[in-house]
Design an enzyme around this catalytic site. Structure first.
Site, mmCIF file in Angstrom:
data_model
loop_
_atom_site.group_PDB
_atom_site.id
_atom_site.type_symbol
_atom_site.label_atom_id
_atom_site.label_comp_id
_atom_site.label_asym_id
_atom_site.label_seq_id
_atom_site.Cartn_x
_atom_site.Cartn_y
_atom_site.Cartn_z
ATOM 1 N N VAL A 11 0.669 -1.425 0.201
ATOM 2 C CA VAL A 11 0.114 0.034 0.192
ATOM 3 C C VAL A 11 0.942 1.056 0.306
ATOM 4 O O VAL A 11 0.655 2.285 -0.274
ATOM 5 C CB VAL A 11 -1.123 -0.164 1.316
ATOM 6 C CG1 VAL A 11 -1.527 0.981 1.044
ATOM 7 C CG2 VAL A 11 -1.780 -1.448 1.022
ATOM 8 N N GLU A 154 -7.644 3.055 2.128
ATOM 9 C CA GLU A 154 -7.429 1.950 0.852
ATOM 10 C C GLU A 154 -8.016 1.001 0.322
ATOM 11 O O GLU A 154 -7.957 -0.318 1.408
ATOM 12 C CB GLU A 154 -5.533 1.678 0.861
ATOM 13 C CG GLU A 154 -5.287 1.642 -0.022
ATOM 14 C CD GLU A 154 -5.267 2.532 -2.054
ATOM 15 O OE1 GLU A 154 -5.488 3.760 -0.715
ATOM 16 O OE2 GLU A 154 -6.199 2.787 -2.598
ATOM 17 N N PHE A 255 -17.089 -11.908 -8.094
ATOM 18 C CA PHE A 255 -16.598 -12.280 -7.533
ATOM 19 C C PHE A 255 -17.421 -13.330 -7.214
ATOM 20 O O PHE A 255 -17.465 -14.110 -5.474
ATOM 21 C CB PHE A 255 -16.273 -11.301 -6.293
ATOM 22 C CG PHE A 255 -15.315 -11.167 -5.370
ATOM 23 C CD1 PHE A 255 -14.415 -9.610 -5.993
ATOM 24 C CD2 PHE A 255 -14.828 -11.550 -4.493
ATOM 25 C CE1 PHE A 255 -13.156 -9.772 -5.822
ATOM 26 C CE2 PHE A 255 -13.219 -11.361 -3.915
ATOM 27 C CZ PHE A 255 -12.568 -10.481 -4.470
ATOM 28 N N ILE A 256 -18.239 -14.549 -7.751
ATOM 29 C CA ILE A 256 -18.701 -15.225 -7.636
ATOM 30 C C ILE A 256 -17.991 -16.268 -7.893
ATOM 31 O O ILE A 256 -18.222 -17.338 -8.379
ATOM 32 C CB ILE A 256 -20.042 -15.256 -7.751
ATOM 33 C CG1 ILE A 256 -20.565 -15.116 -9.579
ATOM 34 C CG2 ILE A 256 -20.684 -14.170 -6.645
ATOM 35 C CD1 ILE A 256 -21.835 -15.579 -9.171
ATOM 36 N N TYR A 257 -16.496 -16.883 -7.791
ATOM 37 C CA TYR A 257 -15.701 -17.895 -8.225
ATOM 38 C C TYR A 257 -15.622 -18.547 -6.952
ATOM 39 O O TYR A 257 -14.800 -17.991 -6.283
ATOM 40 C CB TYR A 257 -14.616 -17.347 -9.363
ATOM 41 C CG TYR A 257 -14.620 -16.766 -10.294
ATOM 42 C CD1 TYR A 257 -14.799 -17.656 -11.569
ATOM 43 C CD2 TYR A 257 -15.209 -15.365 -9.896
ATOM 44 C CE1 TYR A 257 -15.272 -16.615 -12.727
ATOM 45 C CE2 TYR A 257 -15.173 -14.466 -11.066
ATOM 46 C CZ TYR A 257 -15.273 -15.224 -12.596
ATOM 47 O OH TYR A 257 -15.224 -14.670 -13.668
ATOM 48 N N GLY A 263 -7.349 -16.082 0.304
ATOM 49 C CA GLY A 263 -5.883 -15.740 0.902
ATOM 50 C C GLY A 263 -5.595 -14.275 1.039
ATOM 51 O O GLY A 263 -6.507 -13.367 1.155
ATOM 52 N N CYS A 266 -4.721 -9.515 3.444
ATOM 53 C CA CYS A 266 -6.175 -8.760 4.225
ATOM 54 C C CYS A 266 -7.179 -8.731 4.755
ATOM 55 O O CYS A 266 -8.147 -9.773 5.615
ATOM 56 C CB CYS A 266 -6.720 -7.568 2.868
ATOM 57 S SG CYS A 266 -5.564 -6.477 2.796
ATOM 58 N N LYS A 269 -7.077 -11.815 7.510
ATOM 59 C CA LYS A 269 -6.796 -11.297 9.009
ATOM 60 C C LYS A 269 -8.052 -9.890 9.422
ATOM 61 O O LYS A 269 -8.449 -9.366 10.370
ATOM 62 C CB LYS A 269 -5.972 -10.386 8.932
ATOM 63 C CG LYS A 269 -5.853 -8.692 8.264
ATOM 64 C CD LYS A 269 -4.595 -7.964 8.388
ATOM 65 C CE LYS A 269 -4.254 -6.747 7.721
ATOM 66 N NZ LYS A 269 -5.580 -6.113 7.307
ATOM 67 N N ARG A 334 1.163 -14.492 1.459
ATOM 68 C CA ARG A 334 0.498 -14.405 2.905
ATOM 69 C C ARG A 334 -0.735 -15.072 2.539
ATOM 70 O O ARG A 334 -1.399 -15.217 1.820
ATOM 71 C CB ARG A 334 0.149 -12.752 3.446
ATOM 72 C CG ARG A 334 1.191 -12.131 3.678
ATOM 73 C CD ARG A 334 1.662 -11.372 3.788
ATOM 74 N NE ARG A 334 0.696 -9.710 2.895
ATOM 75 C CZ ARG A 334 1.061 -8.502 2.784
ATOM 76 N NH1 ARG A 334 1.605 -8.115 4.328
ATOM 77 N NH2 ARG A 334 1.289 -8.061 2.178
HETATM 78 N N1 NAD Z 1 -1.857 -5.053 0.028
HETATM 79 C C1 NAD Z 1 -2.988 -4.909 -0.196
HETATM 80 O O1 NAD Z 1 -3.353 -5.415 -0.871
HETATM 81 C C2 NAD Z 1 -3.753 -3.990 0.987
HETATM 82 C C3 NAD Z 1 -5.160 -2.589 0.729
HETATM 83 C C4 NAD Z 1 -5.673 -2.322 1.206
HETATM 84 C C5 NAD Z 1 -5.076 -1.789 2.514
HETATM 85 N N2 NAD Z 1 -3.745 -2.355 3.273
HETATM 86 C C6 NAD Z 1 -3.816 -2.846 4.487
HETATM 87 O O2 NAD Z 1 -2.858 -1.459 4.201
HETATM 88 C C7 NAD Z 1 -1.830 -2.158 5.764
HETATM 89 C C8 NAD Z 1 -0.719 -2.100 4.859
HETATM 90 O O3 NAD Z 1 -0.809 -3.904 4.102
HETATM 91 P P1 NAD Z 1 0.276 -3.619 3.158
HETATM 92 O O4 NAD Z 1 0.205 -4.994 2.462
HETATM 93 O O5 NAD Z 1 1.068 -2.566 2.455
HETATM 94 O O6 NAD Z 1 1.371 -4.567 4.447
HETATM 95 P P2 NAD Z 1 3.110 -5.011 4.308
HETATM 96 O O7 NAD Z 1 3.716 -5.586 5.147
HETATM 97 O O8 NAD Z 1 3.274 -5.134 3.027
HETATM 98 O O9 NAD Z 1 4.061 -3.338 4.299
HETATM 99 C C9 NAD Z 1 3.745 -2.874 5.428
HETATM 100 C C10 NAD Z 1 5.422 -1.950 5.950
HETATM 101 O O10 NAD Z 1 5.237 -1.183 7.614
HETATM 102 C C11 NAD Z 1 6.504 -1.261 7.272
HETATM 103 N N3 NAD Z 1 6.371 -0.697 9.014
HETATM 104 C C12 NAD Z 1 6.421 -1.451 10.304
HETATM 105 N N4 NAD Z 1 6.463 -0.539 10.851
HETATM 106 C C13 NAD Z 1 6.800 0.742 10.940
HETATM 107 C C14 NAD Z 1 6.814 1.984 11.163
HETATM 108 N N5 NAD Z 1 6.865 2.311 12.905
HETATM 109 N N6 NAD Z 1 7.373 3.133 10.008
HETATM 110 C C15 NAD Z 1 7.127 2.975 9.329
HETATM 111 N N7 NAD Z 1 7.622 1.895 8.631
HETATM 112 C C16 NAD Z 1 7.316 0.725 9.101
HETATM 113 C C17 NAD Z 1 7.315 -2.700 7.269
HETATM 114 O O11 NAD Z 1 8.655 -2.838 7.301
HETATM 115 C C18 NAD Z 1 6.788 -2.647 6.140
HETATM 116 O O12 NAD Z 1 7.601 -2.779 4.872
HETATM 117 C C19 NAD Z 1 -2.084 -2.770 5.863
HETATM 118 O O13 NAD Z 1 -2.971 -2.378 7.253
HETATM 119 C C20 NAD Z 1 -3.538 -3.866 5.248
HETATM 120 O O14 NAD Z 1 -5.044 -4.638 5.662
HETATM 121 C C21 NAD Z 1 -3.218 -3.908 2.126
#
Ligand code: NAD
Length: 445
Positions: A11, A154, A255-257, A263, A266, A269, A334
């Site tokens: 993100v 997001e 989204f009905i597949y 997994g 998102c 969890k 993940r």
């Molecule tokens: N991945 C997705 O598709 C998605 C979509 C929408 C929302 N989200 C949400 O967005 C958030 C981030 O998800 P992601 O998939 O990007 O996670 P990610 O694990 O890919 O990245 C998180 C990053 O944060 C860093 N971090 C941790 N503590 C920190 C700190 N104190 N200061 C600075 N950086 C720090 C980590 O080192 C890591 O690089 C989550 O809450 C997730 O639920 C994810």
């Protein structure tokens, strides 16, 4: 505008890059030094289509910079976006330690008004906790600097993240302060040109909107998986049922597949965290609990089919697995269903020859080197010496394989198709034993 983003994961990095692309001055802060070093050396730590050239271009122009120095980050941006991970805690609730650590850092270093934006997926009430964490630090410094906390969840999808960010369906802004809403609108105006996508609301509703959306999508998947399991037992084909259902515009085809379970970082969890939030509010979220348990069961469906086919004797068998990532167009492993399958196969003494276009490096990082896991250079290579093919991820390159070659390479022509990519009748005619998800014996040709 000056923007600081904490967290350079899926993100944070996409958000930072897209904000820089439209002309903002973006500083990305991450505690992972290795990640920041790689980014500064022009390496992209994740696979996301279209991201690499955009990062490179904006990094070279100086609009997108990377640092581990949080104090520099606080000094830089009027907008302070928190996009760190919110993994599940032991009890399933969202672990807010990273979010609150960033909040404290902002409170420790800020010297001017700041808009603090929660972009991470966080439970209802988190904005209050972020506000308190900042306030406590300011109090300790005897400072009465002003700041606002905004919820801006997001909705990007991994695999289509750039497109989603550049052309969002919606921009949810949760704030109780109209002045902050205007600042947020200005920040997002380049992504909001063809029509107004901003949906402004109070902070708590914005926080809940994100969970509600993911829980709804997870519910659709678990619902279809439940129906698929039923179809199988009733002699119906869920693929016919899916099309019959989807034609109703109130239901739709998205989204009905059916498949081998959802997994990713998102849905699992977020469903769990929402269940937990409900519990804390003295409410038992029965439907959410069912969505989760149906999904956990579904992740074992492929293994159960395999085990049944071989009458429980999997020792010494080798399986080709096509697709490891939790969905196509990402390297994200993940909660991927492939992990549940591989671990169950290994447990029974079977081996895996795997191919995935992007996720093999990440899989190797997770499992290390082991004798019962081989990474192969192509889908065809993975088939060599295998007793059957199992598909776990519907990458488009797997959709139309050379079935003759497949048949001659496998020890036996057996396919376990966890994503219903193939036509059971065609494969039966070609002499394959085919197992899909929810595809009972159908007499319809
Ligand atoms: N991945 C997705 O598709 C998605 C979509 C929408 C929302 N989200 C949400 O967005 C958030 C981030 O998800 P992601 O998939 O990007 O996670 P990610 O694990 O890919 O990245 C998180 C990053 O944060 C860093 N971090 C941790 N503590 C920190 C700190 N104190 N200061 C600075 N950086 C720090 C980590 O080192 C890591 O690089 C989550 O809450 C997730 O639920 C994810």
């Amino acid at each position: 505008m000056k923007v600081t983003i904490y967290g350079s994961g899926y993100v944070g990095l996409v958000t930072g890059t897209c904000l820089a692309e439209v002309g903002n001055d973006v500083l990305c802060v991450d505690v992972d030094k290795n990640k920041i070093d790689r980014l500064n050396n022009g390496e992209i730590p994740i696979y996301e289509p279209g991201l690499e050239p955009m990062v490179t271009k904006n990094h070279q122009s100086g609009r997108l910079r990377f640092t581990t120095d949080a104090a520099e980050g606080v000094a830089h941006g009027l907008f302070q976006m928190i996009a760190v991970g919110t993994p599940p805690d032991e009890d399933g609730s969202a672990d807010l330690q990273y979010v609150l650590a960033v909040a404290s850092t902002i409170g420790q270093h800020m010297n001017d008004y700041r808009v603090v934006i929660d972009k991470s997926t966080v439970p209802v009430g988190t904005a209050d906790k972020v506000r308190n964490a900042i306030q406590n630090e300011l109090k300790a410094r005897q400072s009465n600097l002003e700041f606002d906390v905004v919820s801006n969840p997001e909705f990007l999808k991994e695999g289509a993240a750039i497109e989603d960010f550049m052309k969002p369906d919606r921009i949810v802004i949760g704030t109780d302060n109209p002045r902050t809403a205007e600042l947020m609108r200005a920040l997002y105006s380049p992504f909001n040109r063809s029509h107004d996508r901003v949906i402004a609301m109070d902070v708590r509703s914005a926080e809940l909107t994100k969970y509600a959306s993911n829980a709804m999508l997870a519910t659709k998947i678990s619902f279809m998986n439940e129906l698929a399991n039923l179809a199988e037992r009733l002699g119906a084909d869920i693929e016919h049922v899916r099309i019959g259902m989807g034609s109703d515009p109130r239901i739709g085809y998205h989204f009905i597949y059916p498949g081998c379970g959802y997994g990713g970082s998102c849905f699992p969890k977020d469903v769990q965290a929402l269940e937990r939030t409900a519990k804390e509010a003295d409410y038992f979220a029965e439907l959410l609990a069912a969505v989760e348990s149906v999904n956990n069961r579904q992740k074992h469906v492929l293994f159960n089919k395999i085990s049944q086919h071989y009458k429980g004797d999997l020792k010494g068998k080798t399986f080709a697995i096509w697709g490891l990532s939790f969905k196509p167009n990402t390297d994200d492993m993940r909660e991927a269903p492939s992990r549940v399958l591989m671990e169950a196969l290994w447990e029974q003494g079977a081996s895996v020859r795997a191919f995935d276009p992007e996720a093999m490096e990440e899989t190797q990082r997770i499992y290390g080197n082991r004798d019962d896991l081989a990474f192969c250079s192509s889908p065809e290579e993975a088939l060599k010496g295998c007793d059957a093919l199992v598909t776990c991820t519907e990458w488009s390159m797997f959709r139309s394989p050379d079935f003759n070659k497949l048949k001659s390479t496998l020890n036996h022509p057996v396919i376990f198709d966890g994503r219903n990519m193939y036509d059971p009748d065609f494969l039966a005619d070609e002499g394959f034993t085919y197992y899909g998800i929810g595809r009972g014996e159908s007499n319809f040709k």
